[in-house]
Write a protein that holds these residues in place. Structure first.
Motif, PDB file in Angstrom:
ATOM      1  N   PRO A   1       0.835  -1.206   0.000  1.00 15.22           N
ATOM      2  CA  PRO A   1       0.000   0.000   0.000  1.00 15.22           C
ATOM      3  C   PRO A   1       0.871   1.257   0.000  1.00 15.22           C
ATOM      4  CG  PRO A   1      -0.806  -1.609   1.590  1.00 15.22           C
ATOM      5  CD  PRO A   1       0.528  -2.112   1.114  1.00 15.22           C
ATOM      6  N   LEU A   2       0.245   2.416  -0.045  1.00 14.94           N
ATOM      7  CA  LEU A   2       0.982   3.672  -0.211  1.00 14.94           C
ATOM      8  C   LEU A   2       1.980   3.924   0.913  1.00 14.94           C
ATOM      9  CD1 LEU A   2      -2.067   6.010  -1.039  1.00 14.94           C
ATOM     10  CD2 LEU A   2      -0.565   4.860  -2.674  1.00 14.94           C
ATOM     11  N   SER A   3       3.179   4.358   0.535  1.00 15.08           N
ATOM     12  CA  SER A   3       4.127   4.880   1.524  1.00 15.08           C
ATOM     13  C   SER A   3       3.636   6.267   1.945  1.00 15.08           C
ATOM     14  CB  SER A   3       5.513   5.010   0.896  1.00 15.08           C
ATOM     15  OG  SER A   3       5.478   6.002  -0.133  1.00 15.08           O
TER      16      SER A   3
ATOM     17  N   GLY B   1      -2.661   3.233   4.082  1.00 16.36           N
ATOM     18  CA  GLY B   1      -2.310   3.606   2.713  1.00 16.36           C
ATOM     19  C   GLY B   1      -3.005   2.819   1.618  1.00 16.36           C
ATOM     20  N   MET B   2      -4.178   2.245   1.901  1.00 14.35           N
ATOM     21  CA  MET B   2      -4.884   1.543   0.811  1.00 14.35           C
ATOM     22  C   MET B   2      -5.423   2.587  -0.170  1.00 14.35           C
ATOM     23  SD  MET B   2      -4.436  -1.645   1.256  1.00 14.35           S
ATOM     24  CE  MET B   2      -5.635  -2.613   0.339  1.00 14.35           C
ATOM     25  N   PRO B   3      -5.050   2.500  -1.457  1.00 14.16           N
ATOM     26  CA  PRO B   3      -5.384   3.576  -2.409  1.00 14.16           C
ATOM     27  C   PRO B   3      -6.881   3.881  -2.527  1.00 14.16           C
ATOM     28  CG  PRO B   3      -3.751   2.101  -3.354  1.00 14.16           C
ATOM     29  CD  PRO B   3      -4.190   1.471  -2.071  1.00 14.16           C
ATOM     30  N   ILE B   4      -7.741   2.870  -2.360  1.00 18.70           N
ATOM     31  CA  ILE B   4      -9.184   3.055  -2.546  1.00 18.70           C
ATOM     32  C   ILE B   4      -9.762   4.098  -1.581  1.00 18.70           C
ATOM     33  CG2 ILE B   4      -9.785   1.139  -0.983  1.00 18.70           C
ATOM     34  CD1 ILE B   4     -11.725   1.981  -4.173  1.00 18.70           C
ATOM     35  N   LEU B   5      -9.103   4.288  -0.416  1.00 19.54           N
ATOM     36  CA  LEU B   5      -9.655   5.203   0.607  1.00 19.54           C
ATOM     37  C   LEU B   5      -9.646   6.659   0.151  1.00 19.54           C
ATOM     38  CD1 LEU B   5      -8.401   3.807   4.043  1.00 19.54           C
ATOM     39  CD2 LEU B   5     -10.313   3.109   2.620  1.00 19.54           C
ATOM     40  N   ARG B   6      -8.891   6.929  -0.893  1.00 18.35           N
ATOM     41  CA  ARG B   6      -8.865   8.298  -1.423  1.00 18.35           C
ATOM     42  C   ARG B   6     -10.279   8.765  -1.800  1.00 18.35           C
ATOM     43  NH1 ARG B   6      -7.846  10.088  -6.842  1.00 18.35           N
ATOM     44  NH2 ARG B   6      -6.810  12.126  -6.907  1.00 18.35           N
ATOM     45  N   GLU B   7     -11.114   7.802  -2.223  1.00 21.16           N
ATOM     46  CA  GLU B   7     -12.485   8.141  -2.618  1.00 21.16           C
ATOM     47  C   GLU B   7     -13.292   8.724  -1.454  1.00 21.16           C
ATOM     48  OE1 GLU B   7     -13.326   7.512  -5.860  1.00 21.16           O
ATOM     49  OE2 GLU B   7     -11.334   6.640  -6.170  1.00 21.16           O
ATOM     50  N   TYR B   8     -12.875   8.415  -0.219  1.00 22.79           N
ATOM     51  CA  TYR B   8     -13.706   8.780   0.947  1.00 22.79           C
ATOM     52  C   TYR B   8     -13.202   9.997   1.708  1.00 22.79           C
ATOM     53  CZ  TYR B   8     -15.458   4.158  -0.124  1.00 22.79           C
ATOM     54  OH  TYR B   8     -15.965   3.073  -0.782  1.00 22.79           O
TER      55      TYR B   8
ATOM     56  N   TYR C   1       4.356  -8.021  11.711  1.00 24.00           N
ATOM     57  CA  TYR C   1       3.936  -6.662  11.330  1.00 24.00           C
ATOM     58  C   TYR C   1       2.842  -6.751  10.283  1.00 24.00           C
ATOM     59  CZ  TYR C   1       8.068  -5.134  13.842  1.00 24.00           C
ATOM     60  OH  TYR C   1       9.000  -4.901  14.823  1.00 24.00           O
ATOM     61  N   ILE C   2       1.868  -5.852  10.390  1.00 19.64           N
ATOM     62  CA  ILE C   2       0.721  -5.879   9.482  1.00 19.64           C
ATOM     63  C   ILE C   2       1.029  -5.079   8.213  1.00 19.64           C
ATOM     64  CG2 ILE C   2      -0.485  -3.840  10.428  1.00 19.64           C
ATOM     65  CD1 ILE C   2      -3.100  -5.618  10.251  1.00 19.64           C
ATOM     66  N   ILE C   3       0.387  -5.448   7.108  1.00 13.59           N
ATOM     67  CA  ILE C   3       0.635  -4.829   5.802  1.00 13.59           C
ATOM     68  C   ILE C   3       0.209  -3.362   5.749  1.00 13.59           C
ATOM     69  CG2 ILE C   3      -1.601  -5.617   4.883  1.00 13.59           C
ATOM     70  CD1 ILE C   3       1.591  -5.432   2.808  1.00 13.59           C
ATOM     71  N   ASP C   4      -0.790  -2.995   6.565  1.00 14.21           N
ATOM     72  CA  ASP C   4      -1.304  -1.620   6.502  1.00 14.21           C
ATOM     73  C   ASP C   4      -2.006  -1.293   7.807  1.00 14.21           C
ATOM     74  OD1 ASP C   4      -1.955   0.769   4.646  1.00 14.21           O
ATOM     75  OD2 ASP C   4      -3.908   0.261   5.490  1.00 14.21           O
TER      76      ASP C   4
END
Length: 409
Positions: A145-147, A175-182, A294-297
């Protein structure tokens, strides 16, 4: 069509590997941007003069390809569409939908003048059969996901918002890109993350592993989320869950530990968690027991547990781990005598020792963070990362850097 936002770090890797006789495999958790990356690469090929007929681009999860369930039908379908002249670029998204796809890929390589790009959302894509068949003939590009740097480019902020406030948003939403919509709407963002998480659990874990107990999987997931940055072992986790009555101990003491180990391995294969082993710095050897996860995001963790400011120390440690992976380091937890170093990060010709703490202001914290680094007998770079901004940037040659500056460097 949604506007594609460039992710140059990954796109440049694909461009550098273009026309090299290796299958390019982009792996990463669902919805981290793999399909968009292939779209960007397709666009790059068109812009650089490759005719449309020489690019075959398919998303195998589309119902359009519902009959291509095995490698023979897949091979026949694609072969008929490969032009007789010129190099053809084969771009396959979510290829794990085709059974024994690796046989078709190897055959394309042998039979045609092609350059092949693949994505997949779980590590079964790189399973043993595949590795054996394409051994030495593929390169894996791990997409995350996004840095924080990408996060700043993805979102639009009012001029009055400080970098520290932006970083706080990053810690909270991830940093999941889809959240930009919200646009930082917490309820909608959590719904989106829950949808992605459920799909990952259903498609990449439950459907691929018979006899998985979803309740135990969820318990282990919550345990790992709550203990990010803490030394754990499958046996420890198994004992906790056994006391809560979730795993039957059985007559053999380590049944619970083996069960937990299997479930953590599934979470790793779905790219939800990374497990990090310990490294004895003085003895220069990997230790077999105890490690960290450690978790991915951070968005997933906060969606499952709720965001708590008290956890910031562990959260920023997770952020640093992901950044080191992005920078192509191999990462371990360091052990020096009885003390621990948060990260030993290695490349073929480089090594870093890193401590992560929220603040170095108190003398006790400063001593605790610096002591293990001072005990290391070599001259590789040693760094303490914190949220502090002060005039002291070195302690006896050990660098003290602001975490945000380091992430943006």
């Amino acid at each position: 069509m949604t506007e594609l936002i460039n992710r140059p770090e990954y796109l440049n890797q694909l461009i550098q590997h273009r026309d090299v006789d290796l299958v390019k495999i982009v792996t990463g958790i669902r919805r981290c941007g793999k399909s968009s990356l292939l779209d960007l690469f397709h666009q790059y090929l068109s812009d650089s003069g490759v005719p449309d007929v020489n690019v075959i681009h398919m998303n195998l999860e589309s119902l359009r390809y519902r009959n291509l369930t095995n490698y023979l039908s897949f091979y026949d379908y694609v072969s008929e569409r490969i032009p007789k002249s010129g190099k053809t670029y084969l771009i396959f998204d979510e290829l794990q939908a085709v059974e024994h796809w690796e046989k078709a890929i190897e055959s394309f390589r042998l039979d045609f003048d092609v350059d092949i790009y693949i994505t997949g959302s779980n590590a079964y894509l790189l399973s043993t059969e595949f590795s054996t068949l394409l051994s030495g003939r593929y390169v894996e590009i791990r997409m995350l996901p996004l840095s924080f740097k990408e996060f700043l480019a993805f979102y639009e902020f009012a001029p009055s918002v400080t970098t520290e406030e932006k970083f706080q948003r990053y810690l909270q939403f991830g940093g999941m890109p889809i959240l930009r919509e919200y646009q930082f709407n917490e309820a909608r963002s959590n719904q989106a993350l829950e949808g992605i998480y459920s799909t990952v659990v259903l498609r990449d874990i439950l459907q691929r592993n018979n006899q998985v107990d979803q309740k135990i999987l969820q318990k282990i997931m919550l345990f790992l989320c709550s203990n990010i940055g803490s030394i754990t072992s499958p046996n420890n986790i198994g004992n906790v869950l056994s006391h809560e009555g979730d795993i039957q101990q059985g007559s053999r003491k380590n049944v619970a530990g083996k069960t937990v180990d299997k479930y953590i391995s599934m979470l790793r294969s779905a790219f939800i968690f990374f497990s990090v082993g310990r490294y004895d710095v003085k003895g220069k050897q990997l230790l077999k027991t105890l490690g960290k996860n450690y978790i991915i995001d951070m968005g997933f963790r906060n969606m499952l547990l709720g965001y708590r400011d008290a956890d910031r120390g562990h959260i920023i440690e997770n952020i640093v781990f992901l950044e080191l992976i992005r920078r192509d380091y191999r990462v371990y937890i360091g052990k020096v005598g009885e003390t621990e170093i948060d990260f030993v990060a290695e490349k073929p010709n480089d090594k870093l020792y890193i401590q992560v703490t929220e603040s170095m202001q108190s003398p006790e914290t400063r001593d605790r963070e610096l002591k293990p680094l001072r005990m290391i007998p070599d001259n590789y770079e040693k760094i303490v990362l914190s949220m502090d901004r002060n005039y002291i940037n070195s302690y006896d040659g050990i660098k003290s850097l602001n975490l945000i500056d380091w992430l943006l460097s």
